[in-house]
Design an enzyme around this catalytic site. Structure first.
Site, short mmCIF file in Angstrom:
data_model
loop_
_atom_site.label_atom_id
_atom_site.label_comp_id
_atom_site.label_asym_id
_atom_site.label_seq_id
_atom_site.Cartn_x
_atom_site.Cartn_y
_atom_site.Cartn_z
N ASN A 115 0.83 -1.20 0.00
CA ASN A 115 0.00 0.00 0.00
C ASN A 115 0.87 1.25 0.00
O ASN A 115 1.96 1.27 0.56
CB ASN A 115 -0.95 0.00 1.21
CG ASN A 115 -0.36 0.69 2.41
OD1 ASN A 115 -0.43 1.93 2.53
ND2 ASN A 115 0.25 -0.07 3.31
N ASN A 176 2.81 7.32 15.12
CA ASN A 176 3.28 6.63 13.92
C ASN A 176 4.33 7.49 13.23
O ASN A 176 4.01 8.53 12.65
CB ASN A 176 2.10 6.36 12.98
CG ASN A 176 2.48 5.52 11.77
OD1 ASN A 176 3.65 5.26 11.53
ND2 ASN A 176 1.49 5.09 11.01
N SER A 179 5.54 4.96 8.74
CA SER A 179 4.96 4.67 7.43
C SER A 179 5.92 5.11 6.34
O SER A 179 6.49 6.20 6.42
CB SER A 179 3.62 5.40 7.26
OG SER A 179 3.19 5.31 5.90
N GLY A 266 2.24 -8.45 5.53
CA GLY A 266 1.91 -9.86 5.42
C GLY A 266 3.11 -10.74 5.70
O GLY A 266 4.12 -10.29 6.26
#
EC number: 1.3.5.2
Length: 356
Positions: A115, A176, A179, A266
């Site tokens: 993403n 965060n 990212s 993942g």
């Protein structure tokens, strides 16, 4: 059955399916009778799964990771869907559209996602309105990030603006800085940049504050962040975010190259996420709460993270590929593992397998 449904859904663009599936989840948990029915099917209510972490009661250790419920519109859904907690966001102080589509990609051969969403959200004020209306349920954390147009020098004030709005409404905060999809954001993980940012957030809220780090940090940088977290009195560390690495994938190189930039989540990130968790636990022991996320798909993987020092675990990509019964399967399996190992609760297993 879900495997067949997944094949059908994968014929549609990933972001469209996300919106449709999320809308369905909110719908089936909106009304009390249906919400209770869903909960009876999906929730594993077992006392051995309960754990008190930074003063909060978590009914089960698996939570939904940040990125799925960006604007806190589904906060009442995650408990009935079987999760022990959820992290909403990433939320920024100002509303922003994120990066241009397409920005979400599937790698079925790796059961992974890439993403480059770019913190698309409607802003902290909007998320605060949703949190203000939530029902009593599982703990909800608010994950906050930097608004894209804000300079790095002004990041502490930008994060603090979100913290002021969300701190009184969330059960804990996650800062965060990891990212890969906001230019310059990961530079804030450097201790000299991170210290004033975290201190500003800590000064603006009373709830527990954690920091979320990238799997791509060097071991020395992981140690430095851990030491800083102890120095400042953070509640804990969330490890890890998505990776920018692409090695070891089953997906053909040309397909991966065609996708372009973005964070990979993942199974491909599982090994490094576990390495970071083990390093953090060796560094801080039980002085900080460690939440492990990254590549968790199975009961064995979740159990391995708990034994390695994680008080809580999270998933997002595992939920996408695992389906609506995924959280239930994980929790049923963990309860079995706890009993087989002779522990009275999952809390007793945290760090039990760590190298001393």
């Amino acid at each position: 059955m879900y495997h067949l449904l997944l094949r059908v859904m994968f014929r549609l663009p990933p972001e469209r399916i996300h919106h449709l599936a999320f809308a369905a989840m909110r719908l089936v948990t909106r009304f009390s009778p249906l919400r209770q029915l869903v909960g009876r099917v999906l929730v594993v209510d077992d006392p051995v799964l309960r754990n008190t972490v930074f003063g909060l009661d978590f009914p089960a250790p698996l939570g939904l990771a940040a990125g799925f419920d960006k604007d806190a519109t589904g906060v009442d859904a995650w408990g009935p869907l079987g999760f022990g907690f959820a992290e909403v966001g990433t939320v920024t102080a100002q509303a922003q559209p994120g990066n241009p589509a397409p920005r979400l990609f599937r790698l079925p051969a790796d059961r992974a996602l890439i993403n480059r969403m770019g913190f698309n959200n409607h802003g902290a004020g909007n998320a605060a309105n949703h949190l203000r209306q939530r029902r009593a349920g599982v703990p909800i954390g608010a994950n906050i990030g930097k608004t894209k147009i804000v300079d790095a020098a002004d990041a502490p004030a930008d994060y603090t603006a979100s913290a002021h709005l969300l701190g009184p409404l969330a059960d804990f905060m996650v800062v965060n800085v990891s990212s890969p999809n906001t230019p310059g954001l990961r530079d804030l993980q450097a201790v000299e940049s991170l210290r004033p940012l975290l201190r500003a957030v800590l000064d603006s809220v009373t709830v527990p504050v954690l920091v979320k780090i990238a799997p791509d940090l060097s071991d020395d940088d992981v140690d430095a962040v851990a030491d800083l977290a102890l120095e400042l009195g953070l509640a804990g560390i969330v490890a890890t975010n998505t990776t920018i690495r692409r090695d070891g994938l089953n997906t053909p190189d040309d397909e991966v190259t065609a996708i372009g930039a973005g964070g990979l989540s993942g199974p491909p990130v599982a090994e490094r996420s576990l390495e970071v968790l083990r390093r953090l636990h060796a560094r801080v022991g039980d002085r900080l709460v460690l939440i492990s996320v990254g590549g968790i798909e199975t009961v064995d993987q979740a159990w391995e993270r708990i034994l390695a020092g994680a008080s809580l675990v999270q998933g997002y990509t595992g939920f996408i590929y695992g389906g609506p019964f995924w959280a239930r399967r994980i929790h049923k399996g963990l309860a079995r593992k706890v009993r087989e190992a002779g522990y009275s609760s999952v809390a007793d297993a945290v760090g039990a397998g760590a190298v001393r």
